[in-house]
Design an enzyme around this catalytic site. Structure first.
Site, PDB file in Angstrom:
ATOM      1  N   ASN A   1       1.367  61.871  30.332  1.00 24.90           N
ATOM      2  CA  ASN A   1       2.836  63.087  28.702  1.00 24.90           C
ATOM      3  C   ASN A   1       2.445  62.270  27.946  1.00 24.90           C
ATOM      4  OD1 ASN A   1       5.013  64.088  28.864  1.00 24.90           O
ATOM      5  ND2 ASN A   1       6.298  61.818  29.078  1.00 24.90           N
TER       6      ASN A   1
ATOM      7  N   LYS B   1       4.375  64.031  25.411  1.00 28.10           N
ATOM      8  CA  LYS B   1       5.691  64.140  24.712  1.00 28.10           C
ATOM      9  C   LYS B   1       5.355  65.365  23.744  1.00 28.10           C
ATOM     10  CE  LYS B   1       6.993  59.698  26.633  1.00 28.10           C
ATOM     11  NZ  LYS B   1       7.852  58.728  26.945  1.00 28.10           N
TER      12      LYS B   1
ATOM     13  N   HIS C   1      12.079  64.531  33.025  1.00 22.14           N
ATOM     14  CA  HIS C   1      11.905  63.084  32.494  1.00 22.14           C
ATOM     15  C   HIS C   1      13.070  62.624  31.467  1.00 22.14           C
ATOM     16  CE1 HIS C   1      10.275  60.688  29.316  1.00 22.14           C
ATOM     17  NE2 HIS C   1       9.042  60.828  29.938  1.00 22.14           N
TER      18      HIS C   1
ATOM     19  N   GLU D   1      14.276  61.525  29.305  1.00 22.97           N
ATOM     20  CA  GLU D   1      14.097  62.162  27.404  1.00 22.97           C
ATOM     21  C   GLU D   1      14.553  63.103  27.681  1.00 22.97           C
ATOM     22  OE1 GLU D   1      10.148  61.132  26.333  1.00 22.97           O
ATOM     23  OE2 GLU D   1      10.212  59.722  26.333  1.00 22.97           O
TER      24      GLU D   1
ATOM     25  N   GLU E   1      10.140  55.925  36.679  1.00 23.90           N
ATOM     26  CA  GLU E   1      10.306  55.633  34.903  1.00 23.90           C
ATOM     27  C   GLU E   1      11.670  54.648  35.210  1.00 23.90           C
ATOM     28  OE1 GLU E   1       7.053  57.387  33.336  1.00 23.90           O
ATOM     29  OE2 GLU E   1       8.842  59.067  32.876  1.00 23.90           O
TER      30      GLU E   1
ATOM     31  N   GLY F   1       8.101  53.275  26.525  1.00 20.64           N
ATOM     32  CA  GLY F   1       8.013  52.806  25.254  1.00 20.64           C
ATOM     33  C   GLY F   1       8.555  51.811  24.463  1.00 20.64           C
TER      34      GLY F   1
ATOM     35  N   SER G   1       5.140  52.190  30.217  1.00 21.03           N
ATOM     36  CA  SER G   1       4.636  50.642  29.545  1.00 21.03           C
ATOM     37  C   SER G   1       3.477  50.057  30.279  1.00 21.03           C
ATOM     38  CB  SER G   1       5.194  49.358  28.974  1.00 21.03           C
ATOM     39  OG  SER G   1       6.378  50.137  28.519  1.00 21.03           O
TER      40      SER G   1
HETATM   41  P1  PGA Z   1       5.466  55.145  28.091  1.00 20.83           P
HETATM   42  O1  PGA Z   1       6.291  56.143  28.391  1.00 20.83           O
HETATM   43  O2  PGA Z   1       4.292  54.835  28.566  1.00 20.83           O
HETATM   44  O3  PGA Z   1       5.132  55.231  26.170  1.00 20.83           O
HETATM   45  O4  PGA Z   1       5.995  53.978  28.262  1.00 20.83           O
HETATM   46  C1  PGA Z   1       5.924  56.508  29.646  1.00 20.83           C
HETATM   47  C2  PGA Z   1       6.894  57.985  29.735  1.00 20.83           C
HETATM   48  O5  PGA Z   1       7.769  57.922  29.556  1.00 20.83           O
HETATM   49  O6  PGA Z   1       6.216  58.855  30.833  1.00 20.83           O
END
Ligand code: PGA
Length: 264
Positions: free
Chosen positions: A12, A14, A106, A108, A176, A182, A222
Site C-alpha cells: 500500500n 498510500k 483502510h 486512514e 491492521e 507506521g 510495520s
Molecule cells: P505500515 O503501513 O507498513 O507503514 O505500518 C501499513 C498500512 O497502513 O497498510
C-alpha cells in the site's frame, strides 16, 4: 499460512510515488523478483502493489508490456458506479485498467474520511459488482485495545460487512491494528494470529466453511523483511499489507521472498 491458500504480499503506497516514480519502482520490483526466482524464488507468493489512482494506467502499461508477474489495485473506490459524484473513482474504471484488487476501509480512510462500516459494506459491494477483489481492512486503535481487548473491534467491523454479503464472494481481509501502522511497533505474531483466527471464525459463521478456507487474511502494521517470517508461520495469516516498506522495491521484494526466511 494456510496450506491451500496462495500467500499475498500487498504494498500500500498510500499518497506516495507519482506515475514516473511508480514506473521506476515497479520495474525494479519486477527485476528483483525475477532475479530472486533463480536462486530461491518468490514462488508461491502473489505480489500486488496499490499505487495512487493517477499511477494506475502507467502501472498497467508496464505490467502488460513487460509481462510482469505483479498484480495491482487501487487504494479506494466509490460506492457508486457512475454519475454526479465529483472526485470519486468508479470500480468500473478500475476494472477497465485491469486492477485485480481494491483496498476498502483502510484505517486512514475510516479516520480521516469518516468511512463507517456501512460505507465499507457499500464499497465492498461495489468492488464485487465490478469483479474486483476487495481487500477489506479492519483493526483496533490503542484505546480500543485497552477498552475492548484485541479482537472485539476488528471482529465487529468484519461482521458488519459480511452480514451484507451473500453467496461465496472472493475477498481478502487485512487485520491492521491502528497502533501498529507506521509506528515501527508491529504486533507480535501471536497477537496477530489470535485476531486472524477470530476473523476466520466470523467468516466461517457468516459465509460458511468454503469461504472461510479460501479467504486470505493478511496482517498489516510495520511489516518489514526482518519480521515477515514470524507472521507467515502462523496458520491463519496468509500474507501482509505493507505500507512504508513497500516503497522500496528491494525491501518489498525481500518481504515477498519470505519463504527464504520461513524455510517452508
Ligand atoms: P505500515 O503501513 O507498513 O507503514 O505500518 C501499513 C498500512 O497502513 O497498510
Amino acid at each position: 499460512m494456510g496450506v491451500s491458500r496462495i500467500p499475498l504480499i500487498a504494498g500500500n503506497w498510500k499518497m506516495n510515488l507519482d506515475h514516473l516514480q511508480a514506473i521506476a519502482t515497479v520495474q525494479k520490483l519486477g527485476w528483483t523478483l525475477q532475479e530472486g526466482r533463480h536462486s530461491y524464488g518468490a514462488d508461491g507468493a502473489e505480489v500486488a502493489v496499490f499505487p495512487p489512482f493517477t499511477d494506475l494506467r502507467s502501472v498497467q502499461t508496464l505490467v502488460s508490456a513487460d509481462r510482469l508477474d505483479i498484480r495491482y489495485g487501487a487504494q479506494d473506490l466509490s460506492a457508486h458506479d457512475s454519475g454526479a459524484y465529483t472526485g470519486e473513482v468508479s470500480g468500473a474504471f478500475l476494472k477497465a485498467l485491469e486492477c485485480r484488487y481494491v483496498i476498502v476501509g483502510h484505517s486512514e480512510r475510516r479516520q480521516y474520511h469518516g468511512e463507517t462500516d456501512e460505507v465499507c459494506a457499500q464499497k465492498v459491494a461495489a468492488a464485487l459488482r465490478h469483479r474486483l477483489v476487495p481487500v477489506l481492512c479492519v483493526g483496533e486503535t490503542a484505546e480500543d485495545l485497552e477498552t475492548h481487548g484485541a479482537a472485539a473491534v476488528p471482529v465487529s467491523q468484519l461482521r458488519a460487512v459480511l452480514e451484507t454479503l451473500q453467496g461465496e464472494p472472493e475477498l481478502v481481509v487485512a487485520y491492521e491494528p491502528v497502533w501498529a501502522i507506521g509506528s515501527g511497533q508491529a504486533a507480535t505474531s501471536e497477537q496477530a494470529q489470535a485476531v486472524a483466527g477470530a476473523l476466520r471464525a466470523v467468516i466461517r459463521e457468516l459465509l460458511g466453511d468454503g469461504v472461510a478456507e479460501a479467504t486470505r487474511i493478511l496482517y498489516g502494521g510495520s511489516v518489514k523483511s526482518t519480521n515477515i517470517a514470524g507472521f507467515m508461520r502462523e496458520p491463519d495469516i496468509d500474507g501482509a499489507l505493507v505500507g512504508g516498506a513497500s516503497l522500496d522495491a528491494t525491501e518489498f521484494a525481500a518481504i515477498a521472498r519470505f519463504q527464504k526466511h520461513v524455510g517452508v
